[in-house]
Design a protein around this motif. Structure first.
Motif, short mmCIF file in Angstrom:
data_model
loop_
_atom_site.label_atom_id
_atom_site.label_comp_id
_atom_site.label_asym_id
_atom_site.label_seq_id
_atom_site.Cartn_x
_atom_site.Cartn_y
_atom_site.Cartn_z
N ASN A 202 0.83 -1.21 0.00
CA ASN A 202 0.00 0.00 0.00
C ASN A 202 0.87 1.26 0.00
OD1 ASN A 202 -2.42 1.41 -0.08
ND2 ASN A 202 -2.61 1.50 2.14
N ALA A 203 1.77 1.34 -0.98
CA ALA A 203 2.64 2.51 -1.10
C ALA A 203 2.86 2.83 -2.57
CB ALA A 203 3.98 2.27 -0.41
N TRP A 204 2.99 4.13 -2.87
CA TRP A 204 3.29 4.61 -4.22
C TRP A 204 4.80 4.68 -4.40
CZ3 TRP A 204 0.47 5.86 -8.56
CH2 TRP A 204 1.15 6.57 -9.55
N GLU A 205 5.30 4.16 -5.53
CA GLU A 205 6.74 4.08 -5.77
C GLU A 205 7.16 5.06 -6.85
OE1 GLU A 205 10.21 0.92 -7.25
OE2 GLU A 205 8.11 0.30 -7.12
N GLU A 206 8.21 5.81 -6.58
CA GLU A 206 8.89 6.64 -7.57
C GLU A 206 10.31 6.11 -7.70
OE1 GLU A 206 7.91 8.91 -9.55
OE2 GLU A 206 5.93 9.50 -8.79
N GLN A 338 4.80 13.78 -3.03
CA GLN A 338 4.21 12.89 -4.03
C GLN A 338 3.42 13.72 -5.03
OE1 GLN A 338 1.37 10.08 -2.56
NE2 GLN A 338 1.14 9.03 -4.51
N ILE A 339 4.09 14.14 -6.08
CA ILE A 339 3.47 15.02 -7.08
C ILE A 339 2.32 14.29 -7.78
CG2 ILE A 339 3.90 16.43 -9.11
CD1 ILE A 339 5.31 17.37 -6.55
N GLN A 369 4.64 17.43 -13.95
CA GLN A 369 6.06 17.22 -14.26
C GLN A 369 6.75 16.80 -12.97
OE1 GLN A 369 8.17 20.16 -16.65
NE2 GLN A 369 9.96 19.95 -15.35
N ILE A 370 7.43 15.64 -13.01
CA ILE A 370 8.07 15.07 -11.84
C ILE A 370 9.57 14.98 -12.11
CG2 ILE A 370 8.18 13.07 -10.30
CD1 ILE A 370 5.32 12.45 -11.03
N GLN A 376 15.61 13.67 -3.92
CA GLN A 376 14.27 14.11 -3.57
C GLN A 376 13.38 14.07 -4.80
OE1 GLN A 376 14.79 18.02 -1.87
NE2 GLN A 376 15.05 17.22 0.20
N VAL A 377 12.08 13.89 -4.56
CA VAL A 377 11.07 13.91 -5.63
C VAL A 377 10.39 15.27 -5.58
CG1 VAL A 377 8.98 12.86 -6.54
CG2 VAL A 377 10.74 11.42 -5.49
N SER A 378 10.46 16.00 -6.66
CA SER A 378 9.87 17.34 -6.71
C SER A 378 9.24 17.53 -8.09
CB SER A 378 10.92 18.41 -6.44
OG SER A 378 11.95 18.36 -7.42
#
Length: 492
Positions: A202-206, A338-339, A369-370, A376-378
């Motif tokens: 139950n997690a979103w992955e980048e 989490q964009i 746009q990610i 870091q995720v921005s």
């Protein structure tokens, strides 16, 4: 006859010179190559940036390989400026390099191709310094032990909130004095197996999608190593079980490698000694870890809020609008977090504000746009609305839209609102300012092509200068041809 031919050539020259001047004015500025500081510590990266002005789409750039440096990945960004009343977007693509050892390094001249254009650089000289004195070879050889090779799984922090980013890295650390040569055999399937074990439920992955196995100097527990990053991703636990604290378990991982060394061996039937390579398997195991996931504090919107550091930027194509006419309204939420999970701003109709109730809002279109830079995720997520105010007056959009997020650094919720204020007028008011009322609206919220038709004066015809010049040139060409034929006929 010669005079006619001369006039013909002169008209053609003027016609094409005019077109060449128009084309010359439309030449776009060329991309620019920029270096970071050329004198730096070995722990610091060296970067090469390419700035591409006035480009909407980000191109793919092949940066050069530099002897003595290793590529660490690329990062991208975009800058927005306003030129002559229109928004201009410039793209910046940056390649990061890491130095393998201190010293002086020469970067040879190179060329980069961007959108079919070749940009050249004269190169530079790098001075790479170290903060620790060099260690002798005998001292390094005396420190070979079982800690010379390590498989380390690291997390960004031991405790996070629901929706906050958790970065997980898996890397191999090899001591600088390691006497063997490591071989990463069948690495791709092993890394994929690690990823399946690391993905929390139950997690979103980048995923950073590490594609190159590049060495980079690192220090661990006071000892210098060469670090090989195998896997890196950021996970955002989703808002399930928001009222209880839960634990994310990072299991122990195993990696199969091969190490080899060259040993001299004397061969009896040969005049010179020969050497053979001895290879043996090497198994590395990482230590497990646990991360605590805390629920968000109570809030009416905590099931849909984003977690991170954000800001809201809003803009409208014009602030004065005729009642019944559609306008474009953009809300851009940008920051770190989490964009992809950012929800559209919440809409409300306050009871005390009749103007907010007299506003039609079309469903927004979204663009995101990610970027992944500095671990870091921005990025940003833009929501484009089409609005139709229906009553004259001042319309404050902060009373109609708001966006709530949770800041994990402060542990508090924050509400962002747009700053745009619209001035709505009735049809026929202030027409000298160029505002034309719209009596019809298309399904996507844009004004119809028939809007304001009753105010259009059909007796005034606009003059298209390029068409007029071409018509006059064609008439002159025909007259010159006829004159040439007439002169030629009389002489014969």
């Amino acid at each position: 006859m010669y005079r006619s031919v001369a006039i013909f050539v002169a008209v053609f020259a003027l016609y094409f010179c005019k077109n060449r001047s128009i084309l010359a004015q439309s030449v776009e500025p060329l991309p620019v190559i920029e270096f970071s500081a050329t004198e730096f510590l070995i722990e610091r990266p060296f970067t090469i940036s390419v700035i591409i002005p006035q480009v909407e789409n980000r191109p793919t750039i092949a940066f050069p390989d530099i002897l003595g440096l290793t590529k660490q990945g690329t990062s991208t960004s975009a800058t927005r400026t306003e030129v002559a009343g229109r928004e201009v977007i410039s793209q910046v693509v940056t390649q990061t390099y890491a130095a393998i050892r201190p010293g002086t390094l020469k970067v040879a001249p190179f060329a980069i191709t961007v959108n079919g254009q070749t940009i050249r650089s004269a190169g530079t000289t790098l001075i790479i310094r170290t903060t620790t004195p060099p260690v002798s070879a005998s001292a390094l050889a005396a420190k070979i032990d079982k800690k010379s090779t390590l498989l380390i799984t690291s997390v960004s922090q031991p405790s996070i909130f629901v929706g906050e980013g958790l970065r997980i890295d898996v890397a191999v650390y090899v001591a600088e004095n390691y006497p063997y040569e490591l071989h990463f055999d069948k690495l791709a399937p092993q890394v994929e197996a690690m990823a399946r074990q690391l993905r929390p439920v139950n997690a979103w992955e980048e995923n950073d999608n590490i594609s190159e196995l590049t060495p980079r100097p690192a220090t661990y527990n006071g000892r210098r190593y060469i670090r090989y990053l195998l896997y890196q991703a950021t996970f955002f636990p989703l808002s399930g079980q928001t009222t209880t604290t839960r634990t994310v378990h990072i299991p122990a991982l195993r990696l199969m490698l091969t190490q080899s060394s060259v040993k001299p061996t004397v061969v009896t039937n040969a005049s010179q000694p020969q050497s053979v390579t001895a290879s043996e398997p090497l198994v590395l195991t990482s230590l497990p870890a646990d991360v605590t996931v805390r629920p968000l504090p109570p809030h009416p919107l905590r099931e849909r809020v984003s977690v991170g550091q954000f800001r809201l930027v809003d803009e409208v194509d014009r602030q004065r609008v005729v009642a019944g006419q559609s306008i474009r309204f953009d809300i851009r939420v940008e920051g770190r977090g989490q964009i992809a999970g950012i929800q559209a701003p919440t809409q409300t109709i306050p009871e005390h504000d009749r103007q907010a109730a007299d506003l039609d809002v079309f469903p927004p279109t979204m663009q995101e746009q990610i970027g992944r830079a500095n671990e870091q995720v921005s990025g940003y997520k833009r929501f484009r609305y089409f609005l139709i105010p229906k009553q004259k007056g001042v319309l404050t959009l902060a009373n109609r839209f708001f966006w709530v997020y949770f800041d994990p650094q402060t542990g508090r919720y924050d509400t962002l609102r747009p700053q745009t204020v619209l001035s709505v007028i009735n049809p026929g008011d202030n027409l000298d300012a160029g505002i034309v009322p719209a009596d019809t609206v298309t399904t996507n919220g844009r004004g119809s092509v028939y809007s304001g038709l009753e105010q259009t004066d059909s007796t005034q015809q606009s003059i298209n200068m390029p068409v007029l010049v071409r018509s006059l040139a064609n008439v002159l060409i025909i007259l010159m041809i006829l004159g040439t034929l007439y002169v030629y006929a009389r002489k014969t």
